[in-house]
Write a protein that holds these residues in place. Structure first.
Motif, PDB file in Angstrom:
ATOM      1  N   ALA A  84      -3.510   0.822  -0.975  1.00  0.00           N
ATOM      2  CA  ALA A  84      -3.221   1.462   0.267  1.00  0.00           C
ATOM      3  C   ALA A  84      -4.990   2.206   0.507  1.00  0.00           C
ATOM      4  N   ASN A  88      -5.607   4.509   2.938  1.00  0.00           N
ATOM      5  CA  ASN A  88      -5.647   5.776   3.145  1.00  0.00           C
ATOM      6  C   ASN A  88      -4.405   6.342   2.734  1.00  0.00           C
ATOM      7  N   PRO A  89      -3.947   6.501   1.616  1.00  0.00           N
ATOM      8  CA  PRO A  89      -2.803   7.305   1.073  1.00  0.00           C
ATOM      9  C   PRO A  89      -2.520   8.619   1.469  1.00  0.00           C
ATOM     10  N   SER A 140       3.957   5.577   5.528  1.00  0.00           N
ATOM     11  CA  SER A 140       2.902   5.616   6.487  1.00  0.00           C
ATOM     12  C   SER A 140       3.070   4.387   7.487  1.00  0.00           C
ATOM     13  N   ARG A 141       3.384   3.290   6.931  1.00  0.00           N
ATOM     14  CA  ARG A 141       3.292   1.908   7.761  1.00  0.00           C
ATOM     15  C   ARG A 141       4.513   1.798   8.649  1.00  0.00           C
ATOM     16  N   SER A 154       2.045   5.018   1.146  1.00  0.00           N
ATOM     17  CA  SER A 154       1.479   4.116   2.079  1.00  0.00           C
ATOM     18  C   SER A 154       2.537   3.165   2.748  1.00  0.00           C
ATOM     19  N   ARG A 169       1.008   6.236  -5.994  1.00  0.00           N
ATOM     20  CA  ARG A 169       0.623   5.598  -4.925  1.00  0.00           C
ATOM     21  C   ARG A 169       0.404   4.121  -4.990  1.00  0.00           C
ATOM     22  N   ASN A 170       0.449   3.733  -3.737  1.00  0.00           N
ATOM     23  CA  ASN A 170       0.303   2.388  -3.737  1.00  0.00           C
ATOM     24  C   ASN A 170      -1.511   2.166  -4.056  1.00  0.00           C
TER      25      ASN A 170
END
Length: 798
Positions: free
Chosen positions: A12, A14-15, A85-86, A82, A8-9
């Motif tokens: 981020a 809230n991944p 999500s964006r 992440s 994951r990033n």
């Protein structure tokens, strides 16, 4: 395209979490990397090598790629969770307002799966993948969802045809299931296997309730696709139209599917083979529903035949600072488009009926002249479904005409910008002449609305363009940094993004071997396209960069903290550029110019307003001191220090300083250079030390037996040493975590009797340990020099 679930990033907040194991594209590609096969011996006769069986053992030939294949790219782009999500937020793909999403090269389907789980309003999600191996892992991800569920939701496996397609549907909750009541004749969605191998069109799960069983939870349903009645269908598989949620993954060519582009959100393939493929993709985008949003990994404006009046860049994405974290780069550029109605296309009757009113502006097509005229709506008749319009430029009543809304002759004009709105826009002259940089953004303001739907724009330089179409105008960018801000710049601008063949380079793999250079810089100007003009500190060659990416910058305030001694020093400031400030007439500056200059230096506007109110002009500026600023003008101490710091720099620039002040300025400059050099050297030592630690750790894991022998040798030496110090055996056993018998046995030995293991691996480990110790000592020395220089610099600047 796929999003990763394990990696994951780190930035981020809230991944996204699936709650179960998901196979990402990177993992699958790593698992299926080609391995070398041992050569088979050809000596002697063997049944396995007989001509009959040789054909069976021959490696399978690779499938010939179609000209429109999406699986031939050597590079796979994978979005992290992440980033997905964006992308799905309201400013980008706006998944919260969509009902369907189609991923036309879904990989392992994790991006589409994340959207399906995050937004319950998405009723139909489709993933298309041509690669057989990736399709297999996509189906495994769907089976994991069916098995584990997501949060409180459970899912039903509807269809599973190996190597062809898989369909799942979301089950109703227990409360919703209790409320399900259907009557004979009701039209429903019934999710039962249709067993159709045809992937060219979507499966039709609509049906009609033919009978209700006595238990009230089973129904006989006649399916529209097969015209057969399926008996005793449980109510968990039956849904009212509009409440069903389906996720389908199919294997095949995206152009074979009739509804590939009929979606509110479309994710285009990342691997594109040729110009014919590009042309077909553009045709599909033009056939997408009006208002649909499209994600592309390529800049579509550079393709031949790009429909500029039908595909408009999304406002938030047109700027350079809209970048995303992928498996290839931490700042990947993606391109988002919205399918809009061309000015030469008629609005739908539904759109006109919902949004048209008396006084609305429209354009109307004259069927005889085949021209579009601007007009105003003067009357509506809902009974006859007609609209009366008055065309502009016609004498008397000759321009009045009554038109039915289903004649497909009206184009309803809907404004996105009001008069006086600040915007950014392309230059129409550059677009009309097709210049290379025609998609450069410029700041402007909406001056007036034109009746044909265009805008009168006045640009920053004063030039006006009378008719700029809506597709070339965008909402203003919100930059993260302002002029005068001090930042740390990661010099990704010195690294190539593509190789000589035009293929993307994996920057993340490259950065594992190399270190990205970092420089301090000052923001000098915010460009309209979201980039910055920056000035690098203590960089002799090429100290300026005209369009530096925002993603490469970190604010110094994000790095500096009381506990962080790495960056906790006074940064050498820089005066604004000569082109922005007239330094030849400093003593003639009025208070508003002094305030403007300090704003350019990065001083807060509230502080400069206080100086303006106290009428601090160019002469008064050089008489300021700490007491005057903090006590009389009530300016914060930190702002007062910043003002005096820039004032000293200004005096030095104008040669108004005395000999002592000039000497102090030279000392400050020298100390700043020493600080930056020490900081860079410490960073290099840290990298070398980390590299040695990684080598040592890898060597120890590969030679665990030698490591154990070395540990045993060290324990024996320590035992003898403690015994010579008259330490009781019980204490020695407790300290070394050994038994009393072992301690008693080792205590009888002399140090000369304990033989040290001398394998090659142990010698390498000792050499690495000595190397690490030297790095620690060097780092401590540099840290001491750094602290001494920082203390001296603080004495000059306080």
């Amino acid at each position: 395209m796929a999003s990763e679930s394990v990696k994951r990033n780190n930035n981020a907040s809230n991944p996204f979490a699936y709650g179960f194991k998901v196979h990402s594209l990177s993992q699958v590609n790593h698992q299926n990397a080609p391995k070398s096969q041992p050569a088979t011996s050809q000596k002697g006769k063997n049944k396995k090598n007989s001509p009959k069986n040789r054909k069976k053992q021959a490696p399978p030939q690779q499938e010939q790629a179609s000209p429109f294949s999406t699986s031939t790219s050597p590079v796979s782009i994978e979005l992290y969770s992440s980033s997905v999500s964006r992308l799905l937020d309201p400013a980008h793909l706006d998944a919260s307002s969509a009902t369907s999403l189609h991923d036309l090269q879904c990989g392992t389907a994790t991006a589409a799966l994340q959207a399906f789980l995050s937004f319950t309003n998405l009723r139909k999600v489709l993933g298309i993948e041509q690669n057989k191996n990736l399709f297999h892992w996509a189906t495994q991800n769907l089976l994991a969802l069916v098995k584990n569920g997501y949060e409180d939701n459970r899912y039903l496996l509807v269809e599973n045809i190996p190597s062809t397609k898989m369909t799942i549907a979301q089950k109703s909750s227990e409360a919703e299931s209790q409320k399900k009541v259907f009557a004979v004749g009701d039209i429903v969605y019934c999710f039962i296997p249709l067993k159709s191998n045809n992937i060219k069109k979507r499966d039709n799960y609509q049906g009609v309730i033919r009978s209700v069983h006595d238990d009230g939870i089973h129904y006989d349903v006649e399916m529209a696709a097969t015209k057969t009645v399926t008996k005793k269908v449980h109510r968990e598989s039956v849904f009212k139209p509009g409440t069903e949620r389906v996720f389908e993954v199919v294997r095949g060519n995206l152009f074979e599917r009739s509804d590939s582009f009929r979606s509110d959100i479309i994710l285009l393939p990342y691997s594109i083979s040729n110009d014919s493929f590009r042309s077909l993709l553009l045709t599909g985008c033009k056939r997408a529903p009006i208002g649909s949003r499209i994600l592309s990994f390529s800049h579509l404006e550079s393709w031949d035949g790009f429909p500029s009046y039908q595909l408009r860049r999304v406002d938030a994405n047109v700027y350079d600072n809209d970048r995303y974290d992928t498996n290839l780069s931490p700042h990947q550029r993606l391109y988002l488009y919205e399918h809009v109605l061309s000015p030469n296309q008629a609005s739908s009757p539904k759109d006109i009926a919902q949004h048209c009113a008396v006084g609305s502006h429209v354009t109307v097509r004259d069927p005889k002249q085949q021209r579009w005229f601007s007009a105003d709506v003067i009357a509506l008749n809902n009974a006859t479904k007609t609209i009366t319009i008055n065309k502009d430029g016609f004498l008397g009543d000759t321009g009045i005409e009554e038109i039915k809304i289903d004649e497909q002759r009206l184009h309803l004009i809907r404004r996105r910008f009001a008069v006086n709105d600040l915007v950014t826009a392309y230059c129409m002259k550059m677009i009309e002449t097709e210049q290379d940089d025609m998609y450069t953004l410029y700041r402007g303001q909406v001056v007036a609305h034109k009746k044909d739907g265009t805008y009168l724009i006045q640009y920053e330089d004063g030039e006006q363009t009378p008719a700029v179409p809506d597709v070339y105008i965008f909402r203003c960018n919100r930059p993260k940094y302002e002029e005068g801000d001090v930042c740390i710049a990661s010099r990704y601008d010195n690294i190539r993004e593509c190789n000589d063949d035009g293929e993307l380079i994996n920057l993340k793999q490259l950065m594992e071997k190399e270190t990205v250079q970092e420089n301090q810089c000052v923001i000098r100007h915010v460009n309209p396209d979201g980039t910055y003009r920056v000035e690098f500190v203590n960089v002799r060659q090429y100290p300026y960069h005209d369009s530096f990416c925002e993603s490469f910058l970190r604010s110094i305030s994000e790095i500096i903290s009381d506990d962080d001694t790495k960056f906790n020093h006074v940064i050498e400031p820089r005066l604004p550029l000569n082109m922005e400030i007239d330094y030849d007439k400093v003593l003639q500056w009025r208070p508003n110019l002094v305030a403007h200059w300090l704003n350019k230096c990065g001083v807060q506007e509230t502080t400069t307003q206080i100086l303006k109110e106290n009428k601090v002009n160019g002469v008064f500026l050089f008489d300021l001191d700490v007491d005057l600023l903090t006590q009389d003008m009530k300016i914060a101490q930190q702002d007062a220090k910043q003002i005096l710091l820039y004032m000293r720099l200004l005096k030095s620039k104008l040669h108004l300083s005395n000999e002592e002040e000039q000497q102090n300025e030279a000392e400050i400059t020298q100390l700043s250079i020493q600080l930056q050099q020490a900081q860079q050297e410490m960073k290099q030592i840290e990298d070398l030390q980390q590299h040695s630690l990684e080598k040592l750790d890898k060597l120890m894991k590969a030679n665990q037996e030698d490591v154990n022998k070395l540990k045993e040798y060290e324990l024996k030496l320590k035992c003898v040493h403690l015994k010579n110090k008259k330490v009781p055996p019980n204490n020695i056993a407790s300290q070394l975590k050994k038994s009393i018998k072992w301690v008693q046995k080792m205590s009888k030995l002399k140090p000369s009797q304990i033989k040290k293991p001398t394998s090659t691996a142990i010698k390498q480990m000792e050499a690495l340990q000595a190397e690490i110790s030297n790095y620690k000592r060097s780092h401590a020395e540099k840290q001491t020099q750094y602290e001494q220089a920082r203390m001296k610099l603080r004495q000059f600047t306080q």
